[in-house]
Design a protein around this motif. Sequence first.
Motif, mmCIF file in Angstrom:
data_model
loop_
_atom_site.group_PDB
_atom_site.id
_atom_site.type_symbol
_atom_site.label_atom_id
_atom_site.label_comp_id
_atom_site.label_asym_id
_atom_site.label_seq_id
_atom_site.Cartn_x
_atom_site.Cartn_y
_atom_site.Cartn_z
ATOM 1 N N PRO A 1 42.692 36.586 52.875
ATOM 2 C CA PRO A 1 42.698 37.775 52.006
ATOM 3 C C PRO A 1 42.927 37.459 50.538
ATOM 4 O O PRO A 1 42.286 38.076 49.676
ATOM 5 C CB PRO A 1 43.848 38.624 52.584
ATOM 6 N N ILE A 2 43.788 36.487 50.230
ATOM 7 C CA ILE A 2 44.036 36.213 48.812
ATOM 8 C C ILE A 2 42.845 35.499 48.188
ATOM 9 O O ILE A 2 42.525 35.727 47.015
ATOM 10 C CB ILE A 2 45.333 35.383 48.612
ATOM 11 N N MET B 1 37.281 38.321 43.674
ATOM 12 C CA MET B 1 36.913 39.645 43.188
ATOM 13 C C MET B 1 37.490 39.904 41.807
ATOM 14 O O MET B 1 36.907 40.647 41.002
ATOM 15 C CB MET B 1 37.389 40.721 44.167
ATOM 16 N N HIS B 2 38.635 39.284 41.511
ATOM 17 C CA HIS B 2 39.266 39.455 40.199
ATOM 18 C C HIS B 2 38.726 38.473 39.167
ATOM 19 O O HIS B 2 39.234 38.434 38.032
ATOM 20 C CB HIS B 2 40.780 39.288 40.319
ATOM 21 N N ASN C 1 49.265 42.221 48.330
ATOM 22 C CA ASN C 1 48.459 43.425 48.471
ATOM 23 C C ASN C 1 47.643 43.597 47.192
ATOM 24 O O ASN C 1 47.715 42.759 46.281
ATOM 25 C CB ASN C 1 49.337 44.656 48.738
ATOM 26 N N GLU C 2 46.878 44.656 47.106
ATOM 27 C CA GLU C 2 45.995 44.851 45.955
ATOM 28 C C GLU C 2 46.759 44.916 44.645
ATOM 29 O O GLU C 2 46.333 44.377 43.623
ATOM 30 C CB GLU C 2 45.153 46.127 46.157
ATOM 31 N N GLU C 3 47.923 45.570 44.665
ATOM 32 C CA GLU C 3 48.721 45.648 43.436
ATOM 33 C C GLU C 3 49.210 44.265 43.025
ATOM 34 O O GLU C 3 49.226 43.925 41.841
ATOM 35 C CB GLU C 3 49.905 46.591 43.651
ATOM 36 N N TYR D 1 47.786 41.331 43.723
ATOM 37 C CA TYR D 1 46.678 40.509 43.231
ATOM 38 C C TYR D 1 46.304 40.919 41.810
ATOM 39 O O TYR D 1 45.976 40.068 40.969
ATOM 40 C CB TYR D 1 45.460 40.659 44.151
ATOM 41 N N ALA D 2 46.365 42.220 41.531
ATOM 42 C CA ALA D 2 46.078 42.690 40.175
ATOM 43 C C ALA D 2 47.146 42.191 39.202
ATOM 44 O O ALA D 2 46.834 41.805 38.064
ATOM 45 C CB ALA D 2 46.004 44.218 40.158
ATOM 46 N N ARG E 1 39.658 35.971 48.937
ATOM 47 C CA ARG E 1 38.668 37.011 48.642
ATOM 48 C C ARG E 1 39.093 37.855 47.443
ATOM 49 O O ARG E 1 38.278 38.185 46.579
ATOM 50 C CB ARG E 1 38.465 37.903 49.869
ATOM 51 N N ALA E 2 40.385 38.177 47.382
ATOM 52 C CA ALA E 2 40.877 39.027 46.291
ATOM 53 C C ALA E 2 40.766 38.330 44.939
ATOM 54 O O ALA E 2 40.351 38.942 43.942
ATOM 55 C CB ALA E 2 42.323 39.426 46.560
ATOM 56 N N LEU E 3 41.125 37.049 44.887
ATOM 57 C CA LEU E 3 41.072 36.325 43.616
ATOM 58 C C LEU E 3 39.646 36.208 43.107
ATOM 59 O O LEU E 3 39.394 36.321 41.910
ATOM 60 C CB LEU E 3 41.689 34.934 43.781
#
Length: 373
Positions: free
Chosen positions: A76-77, A83-84, A49-51, A53-54, A79-81
């Motif tokens: 999803p991971i 973005m980070h 989840n977002e937490e 990935y952060a 895209r999240a990575l």
Amino acid sequence: MAASKKSRKTKVGGMNAMVAGIDLGDRESLATVLSPIGDVADRFTFPMNEEGYAFFATRVPKNARVAFESTIMAYPISRALRMHGYSDVTIAHPKTLAWIVKSKRKNDRVDSLKIAKLHMAGMLPESHLLDRDDQIVRDLLVQRVKLGVEIGRLKNSVIGYLKREDVYDSLPRTGDNFSARRRRAIHSLRFNDDRDLVLGTMMDRLHFLERQCAPLEDSVRENAKLSDDVKILMTITGVDYYLASLISSFIGDVERFPSDDHLASFFGIVPTSRDSADVKRRGKMTKDGSSIARWTLSVMVDTVMHHNDPIREYYTSVKKRTGSGKLAHVSTMRKLTRMLYHMLKTKQHWKWENPRLTERKMARLQMDGGDGS
């Protein structure tokens, strides 16, 4: 998600960067981080989840080379990575990691370590992940395909039920089993028992499914108007915007395929290979990749053969030479794949294009509700 070119060994971080291998789970994943010399520098779990990935971003440097297997959670991971701030993200094709499944030691720690080591050695062929917009287009098309299959099965069920109840022959004879005239006749049938409820439910369900087609087709048509690749494929006689859109959605950017052989491998229409020393063995086609993509290519071959004499003659010659209709069909699929690759690569129209027919198809495509066939 199909294998593409081999993983690039050096990107942003180069060979001096750390490498993170992730064993993905639906709710929690495990990451193993290797130092530039291959030692385990860190190992930790994080929620998907977002937490989580952060948290991953606080433990792994942004210039690290990250790799994980292609699963549903890869979208999803990935895209999240990005973005980070992670630009070197490799998604490994699951078939290349089959040996992990067969390993005597099978757990998240071992799997993530093996992925990291394979990535460090540059041995992970990449799997192609669609971006969000392309994924939506693909989903629209696939849903329309599945809807069509479901409608076809339901129609067969209705016909079978009518024949079993010995009322099928009493219906008006028309070219379409479900023409407006026949539908009215089916709705007017009365058994005066619970069979009326059964047949009524089947027809109501058919009507419901058919109503779902229009909004999907409208969206597919609007997307086709914006796609140069779809318009190129529509120059093939018999290929409408829908079939062109479907095959184009699977091919994507043709530049990701180094050759037409790679595109054929993507469709799973190349023979299996079992070579040993000087002995070469070829088996049945691999059938790798999406079965819907392969079905779409097969439908396109049938359509092209119906309208194009040279392609039909090629199929006939292979069938005569091999004595096998199936082998001839696969060979024709391979031939058409080479032609599609060349068309999309060079932006050229179909070799046997009928320009006037293409103009009519393009005009109908631009019209609201036009079928573009």
